[in-house]
Structures are given as structure tokens and as C-alpha cells.
Design a protein around this motif. Structure first.
Motif, PDB file in Angstrom:
ATOM      1  N   UNK A  29       0.923  -1.414  -0.057  1.00  0.00           N
ATOM      2  CA  UNK A  29       0.078  -0.085  -0.049  1.00  0.00           C
ATOM      3  C   UNK A  29       0.710   1.140   0.045  1.00  0.00           C
ATOM      4  N   UNK A  30       0.282   2.376  -0.220  1.00  0.00           N
ATOM      5  CA  UNK A  30       1.020   3.625   0.110  1.00  0.00           C
ATOM      6  C   UNK A  30       1.171   3.880   1.558  1.00  0.00           C
ATOM      7  N   UNK A 197     -10.156   9.316   2.275  1.00  0.00           N
ATOM      8  CA  UNK A 197      -9.226   9.594   3.725  1.00  0.00           C
ATOM      9  C   UNK A 197      -7.969   9.111   3.479  1.00  0.00           C
ATOM     10  N   UNK A 198      -7.118  10.103   3.003  1.00  0.00           N
ATOM     11  CA  UNK A 198      -5.789   9.587   2.674  1.00  0.00           C
ATOM     12  C   UNK A 198      -5.344   9.102   1.425  1.00  0.00           C
ATOM     13  N   UNK A 199      -4.229   9.327   0.842  1.00  0.00           N
ATOM     14  CA  UNK A 199      -3.781   8.996  -0.572  1.00  0.00           C
ATOM     15  C   UNK A 199      -4.086   7.469  -0.729  1.00  0.00           C
ATOM     16  N   UNK A 200      -3.663   6.763   0.361  1.00  0.00           N
ATOM     17  CA  UNK A 200      -3.836   5.262   0.165  1.00  0.00           C
ATOM     18  C   UNK A 200      -5.113   4.820  -0.032  1.00  0.00           C
ATOM     19  N   UNK A 201      -6.031   5.294   0.479  1.00  0.00           N
ATOM     20  CA  UNK A 201      -7.608   5.115   0.068  1.00  0.00           C
ATOM     21  C   UNK A 201      -7.731   5.396  -1.220  1.00  0.00           C
ATOM     22  N   UNK A 202      -7.302   6.585  -1.757  1.00  0.00           N
ATOM     23  CA  UNK A 202      -7.606   6.955  -2.800  1.00  0.00           C
ATOM     24  C   UNK A 202      -6.890   6.442  -4.084  1.00  0.00           C
ATOM     25  N   UNK A 222     -16.400   2.929  -5.020  1.00  0.00           N
ATOM     26  CA  UNK A 222     -16.156   4.294  -4.895  1.00  0.00           C
ATOM     27  C   UNK A 222     -15.542   4.694  -6.233  1.00  0.00           C
ATOM     28  N   UNK A 223     -15.793   5.863  -6.731  1.00  0.00           N
ATOM     29  CA  UNK A 223     -15.451   6.289  -7.981  1.00  0.00           C
ATOM     30  C   UNK A 223     -14.103   7.223  -8.090  1.00  0.00           C
ATOM     31  N   UNK A 224     -13.048   6.302  -7.818  1.00  0.00           N
ATOM     32  CA  UNK A 224     -11.456   6.480  -7.781  1.00  0.00           C
ATOM     33  C   UNK A 224     -11.126   6.101  -9.356  1.00  0.00           C
TER      34      UNK A 224
END
Length: 241
Positions: A29-30, A197-202, A222-224
Motif C-alpha cells: 500500500x502507500x 481519507x488519505x492517498x492510500x484510500x484514493x 467508490x469512483x476513484x
């Protein structure tokens, strides 16, 4: 040597230098993009500062860097001046055989109404995964029921909130990994409601998304950008705000 995530970088880098053998950094992960969740602000700040230093010193020394999603590839290349980061997505090319099993047959599953559609949430019950918003949204679906297959620190809170709101929600314990797809196949739709919530989630590609696809049920995710690309290419569901 193989460094599984940033918390392994220090011992692996030291062993690599001592034994004069190369090492690979495997970013599951990031690491610096993870949300704070329930950690104290001081602990989180100190942890971020430490791992920022560790990554800056160790990652450029790796013989190869491997990660799990296209956005994390770009992030690691930009931030550490890497010519190449290897993309190895965390899902199989093919799901294998799925033998449908009924969620209702699991301990606690007797609360599931056979006549109502099942909205399934797989995985950890923790902040940042969108499970709180999903539970709230179920109030708009009186003819459906939420079933969660997993565990986590929000379990008791979610049970209390569901009971207070009169929402039909059943929380089941995890099953063996090789059985997840089989049980997911008895749901109506699977939801992956991560919040940014945070870059890792995005930047993530949640495992639950691929479990739903493998089980053959439509997904709401989710619309990433990286999620939208997979859901759109596979035509397996919809992405939402």
C-alpha cells in the motif's frame, strides 16, 4: 531479500548491506498515505516522520520496487526518482471455480431474510472504508438488508447504530479466504464504499472489489480513477461518489 512493506525496510536494508545481497521493496500500500484512524496525533506524526526518512534512504537502494495499483506506481516513481516500478495487482487473472454457499448458513446468518435482497460488505470494519455511510444509506432501502462478512474495531458501534435506526443489518464473522467468493455469490450486490481519507484510500484497489467480481455479483464501488477503469472495462457494476 524481500521487504514486505515499509515496516520491513530497516531490517531488510541492514541485512542486505551486511550480507551484500540485493533486496526488493514490496509496497502493499502507500505507507505514508494511510489514514490516522485511532492513532494519537503525536504517535502518527512521529511515525510519519520516521518512515518518511526510512523510505527516502532505503527505497532508492532497492534492486526493484513492486506495488499493487497504477496510482501508487506513479507516486513512487515521482517521489523517489525511480526509473521503473513493477505493477503486480493483488488479484488473480482468473477466479477459479465458485461453488455458491449461502450466507444464511453461517453462524448468525439465520437473521438474514431469504425474501430480501442482500447488500454485501466484505472486509475490515474500520474507519476510511465507508461502512458507516453504507449503514446510513441502508435507511433508504427498507426492502433490502445489509450483510457484513468481516470484523474490526467498528463492529460494536455499527451494531448499536443499526439497532437504533431499525436498519436490517447482519454482521457475520470472517470465513476462510478460499471460501469468501463462494459465500459472496449468494448476495445480490457487493459494495466497496471506500472514502478518500488519505492517498492510500484514493490510490487503492480493494480486494473486496475483486471478490465480488469473482463471485459473479454486480458491484457498487467508490469512483476513484483506477477503480472506475476496472469496473468500466469489466462492465461489472457502477462507481459512485
Amino acid at each position: 531479500l524481500h521487504a514486505h512493506d515499509s515496516n520491513a525496510l530497516v531490517p531488510v536494508a541492514i541485512a542486505s548491506a551486511a550480507r551484500r545481497v540485493p533486496f526488493v521493496y514490496d509496497a502493499h500500500e502507500l505507507w505514508l498515505g494511510r489514514p490516522r484512524r485511532d492513532r494519537s496525533r503525536l504517535y502518527f506524526a512521529l511515525s510519519q516522520a520516521w518512515y518518511r526518512l526510512v523510505q527516502r534512504l532505503a527505497i532508492p537502494r532497492a534492486a526493484a520496487v513492486v506495488t499493487v495499483s497504477p496510482p501508487i506506481v506513479g507516486h513512487l516513481r515521482r517521489h523517489y526518482g525511480l526509473d521503473r516500478v513493477h505493477l503486480v495487482p493483488n488479484y488473480p487473472d482468473r477466479a477459479g471455480r465458485v461453488e455458491r454457499r449461502e450466507l444464511r448458513d453461517l453462524p448468525g446468518g439465520e437473521a438474514i431474510d431469504l425474501d430480501q435482497p442482500i447488500v454485501l460488505y466484505l472486509g475490515g470494519l474500520m474507519r476510511g472504508r465507508g461502512i458507516e455511510g453504507l449503514l446510513e444509506a441502508m435507511a433508504s432501502l427498507p426492502d433490502a438488508q445489509l450483510v457484513s462478512l468481516g470484523e474490526g474495531p467498528l463492529l460494536d458501534q455499527l451494531r448499536t447504530e443499526a439497532a437504533a435506526a431499525g436498519t436490517r443489518a447482519t454482521f457475520l464473522a470472517p470465513v476462510a479466504p478460499e471460501l469468501v467468493n463462494d459465500y459472496a455469490a449468494s448476495a445480490t450486490v457487493g459494495v466497496s464504499p471506500y472514502v478518500p481519507e488519505g492517498l492510500n484510500n484514493r490510490y487503492s484497489l480493494p480486494n473486496k472489489l475483486f471478490h465480488y467480481m469473482a463471485a459473479g455479483i454486480p458491484v457498487v464501488a467508490s469512483d476513484f480513477p483506477q477503480v472506475r477503469a476496472i469496473v468500466g472495462a469489466a462492465r461489472c457494476g457502477v462507481t459512485v461518489d
